[in-house]
Design a protein around this motif. Structure first.
Motif, PDB file in Angstrom:
ATOM      1  N   ASP A  26       0.227   9.422  -5.422  1.00  0.00           N
ATOM      2  CA  ASP A  26      -0.680   8.637  -4.856  1.00  0.00           C
ATOM      3  C   ASP A  26      -0.600   8.628  -3.389  1.00  0.00           C
ATOM      4  O   ASP A  26      -1.414   8.779  -2.768  1.00  0.00           O
ATOM      5  CB  ASP A  26      -0.775   7.240  -5.273  1.00  0.00           C
ATOM      6  CG  ASP A  26      -1.970   6.598  -5.370  1.00  0.00           C
ATOM      7  OD1 ASP A  26      -3.071   7.101  -5.252  1.00  0.00           O
ATOM      8  OD2 ASP A  26      -2.117   5.419  -4.964  1.00  0.00           O
ATOM      9  N   PRO A  27       0.794   8.380  -3.098  1.00  0.00           N
ATOM     10  CA  PRO A  27       0.861   8.229  -1.460  1.00  0.00           C
ATOM     11  C   PRO A  27       0.597   9.627  -0.789  1.00  0.00           C
ATOM     12  O   PRO A  27       0.202   9.768   0.142  1.00  0.00           O
ATOM     13  CB  PRO A  27       2.473   7.880  -1.205  1.00  0.00           C
ATOM     14  CG  PRO A  27       2.916   7.121  -2.363  1.00  0.00           C
ATOM     15  CD  PRO A  27       2.010   7.813  -3.725  1.00  0.00           C
ATOM     16  N   ASP A  30      -2.999  10.267  -0.578  1.00  0.00           N
ATOM     17  CA  ASP A  30      -3.499   9.312   0.484  1.00  0.00           C
ATOM     18  C   ASP A  30      -3.310  10.087   1.934  1.00  0.00           C
ATOM     19  O   ASP A  30      -4.067  10.231   2.762  1.00  0.00           O
ATOM     20  CB  ASP A  30      -2.779   7.990   0.559  1.00  0.00           C
ATOM     21  CG  ASP A  30      -3.275   7.120  -0.428  1.00  0.00           C
ATOM     22  OD1 ASP A  30      -4.613   7.299  -0.912  1.00  0.00           O
ATOM     23  OD2 ASP A  30      -2.788   6.044  -0.918  1.00  0.00           O
ATOM     24  N   ASP A  31      -1.754  10.663   2.140  1.00  0.00           N
ATOM     25  CA  ASP A  31      -1.554  11.207   3.275  1.00  0.00           C
ATOM     26  C   ASP A  31      -2.350  12.555   3.582  1.00  0.00           C
ATOM     27  O   ASP A  31      -2.877  12.888   4.543  1.00  0.00           O
ATOM     28  CB  ASP A  31      -0.148  11.686   3.211  1.00  0.00           C
ATOM     29  CG  ASP A  31       0.722  10.477   3.319  1.00  0.00           C
ATOM     30  OD1 ASP A  31       0.292   9.395   3.706  1.00  0.00           O
ATOM     31  OD2 ASP A  31       1.889  10.495   3.287  1.00  0.00           O
ATOM     32  N   ARG A  34      -5.860  11.554   4.512  1.00  0.00           N
ATOM     33  CA  ARG A  34      -5.895  10.938   5.834  1.00  0.00           C
ATOM     34  C   ARG A  34      -5.843  11.878   6.727  1.00  0.00           C
ATOM     35  O   ARG A  34      -6.289  12.104   7.919  1.00  0.00           O
ATOM     36  CB  ARG A  34      -5.044   9.968   5.982  1.00  0.00           C
ATOM     37  CG  ARG A  34      -5.113   8.946   7.233  1.00  0.00           C
ATOM     38  CD  ARG A  34      -4.001   7.798   7.390  1.00  0.00           C
ATOM     39  NE  ARG A  34      -2.638   7.964   6.716  1.00  0.00           N
ATOM     40  CZ  ARG A  34      -2.515   7.498   5.432  1.00  0.00           C
ATOM     41  NH1 ARG A  34      -3.161   6.975   4.685  1.00  0.00           N
ATOM     42  NH2 ARG A  34      -1.211   7.905   4.962  1.00  0.00           N
ATOM     43  N   LEU A  85     -10.827   6.262   0.302  1.00  0.00           N
ATOM     44  CA  LEU A  85     -10.406   5.520  -0.970  1.00  0.00           C
ATOM     45  C   LEU A  85     -10.984   5.828  -2.217  1.00  0.00           C
ATOM     46  O   LEU A  85     -10.465   6.234  -3.392  1.00  0.00           O
ATOM     47  CB  LEU A  85     -10.524   4.021  -0.879  1.00  0.00           C
ATOM     48  CG  LEU A  85      -9.776   3.119  -1.637  1.00  0.00           C
ATOM     49  CD1 LEU A  85      -8.202   3.496  -1.732  1.00  0.00           C
ATOM     50  CD2 LEU A  85      -9.873   1.658  -1.350  1.00  0.00           C
ATOM     51  N   ARG A  88     -10.098   9.291  -3.204  1.00  0.00           N
ATOM     52  CA  ARG A  88      -8.798   9.335  -4.119  1.00  0.00           C
ATOM     53  C   ARG A  88      -8.900   8.809  -5.425  1.00  0.00           C
ATOM     54  O   ARG A  88      -8.377   9.423  -6.320  1.00  0.00           O
ATOM     55  CB  ARG A  88      -7.814   8.376  -3.343  1.00  0.00           C
ATOM     56  CG  ARG A  88      -6.480   8.352  -3.794  1.00  0.00           C
ATOM     57  CD  ARG A  88      -5.659   7.266  -3.639  1.00  0.00           C
ATOM     58  NE  ARG A  88      -6.355   6.248  -4.053  1.00  0.00           N
ATOM     59  CZ  ARG A  88      -6.065   4.770  -3.630  1.00  0.00           C
ATOM     60  NH1 ARG A  88      -5.061   4.751  -2.810  1.00  0.00           N
ATOM     61  NH2 ARG A  88      -6.778   3.855  -4.177  1.00  0.00           N
TER      62      ARG A  88
END
Length: 164
Positions: A26-27, A30-31, A34, A85, A88
């Motif tokens: 998940d991180p 997100d990265d 972004r 979001l 994701r």
């Protein structure tokens, strides 16, 4: 959403520049959403099997193009959203095989002719990207030839050339 890489052994992830990722968390997702690792290819492609995929591409205006195709189908579907979001969450639901991703989003079908043109564009783009290496070699050769011309144009006294 499950971050367990073992649970997703049949899922393969690569970035738009073709870099394959060993696992997706998940991180990390997100990265990648972004700040894509390669701004020229700001995409994430998640595949299951040979034909099923979901991909997100960050467009220059900050909007995400999210596209998917099911296994055994030639039909592709898209949405556009500025909401990272949502992108994701949809991608994780697809990875987790949770029907939410398909049922809760207003997908629209991509015209087959447009999909074919886009596929041809991606294929040609991939072929032409290899030419950038040739451009680099050509530039280095131009620099070397320019330097050789400079050296040949220099005047040396006869005694420096080993002539008497």
């Amino acid at each position: 959403m499950s971050d367990d890489p073992e649970r997703h052994a049949d899922v393969h992830v690569r970035t738009g520049d073709g870099t394959t990722l060993p696992a997706l968390t998940d991180p990390l997702l997100d990265d990648l959403l972004r700040e894509p690792p390669d701004p020229e290819y700001p995409a994430i492609v998640v595949e299951r099997g040979e034909h099923a995929y979901i991909q997100a591409r960050l467009l220059p205006d900050g909007v995400y193009e999210l596209e998917h195709r099911a296994a055994g189908s030639d039909e592709c579907f898209q949405i556009y959203t500025p909401d990272a979001l949502l992108v994701r969450d949809v991608m994780w639901a697809w990875i987790d095989e949770n029907a939410w991703w398909h049922e809760s989003v207003g997908w629209y079908r991509i015209d087959p002719a447009v999909a074919e043109l886009e596929a041809a564009r991606r294929e040609l783009s991939g072929l032409l990207d290899g030419l950038s290496v040739i451009d680099g070699i050509e530039s280095a050769m131009d620099d070397a030839l320019h330097r050789a011309d400079e050296l040949l144009a220099m005047e040396f006294p006869d005694d420096e050339l080993g002539r008497d």
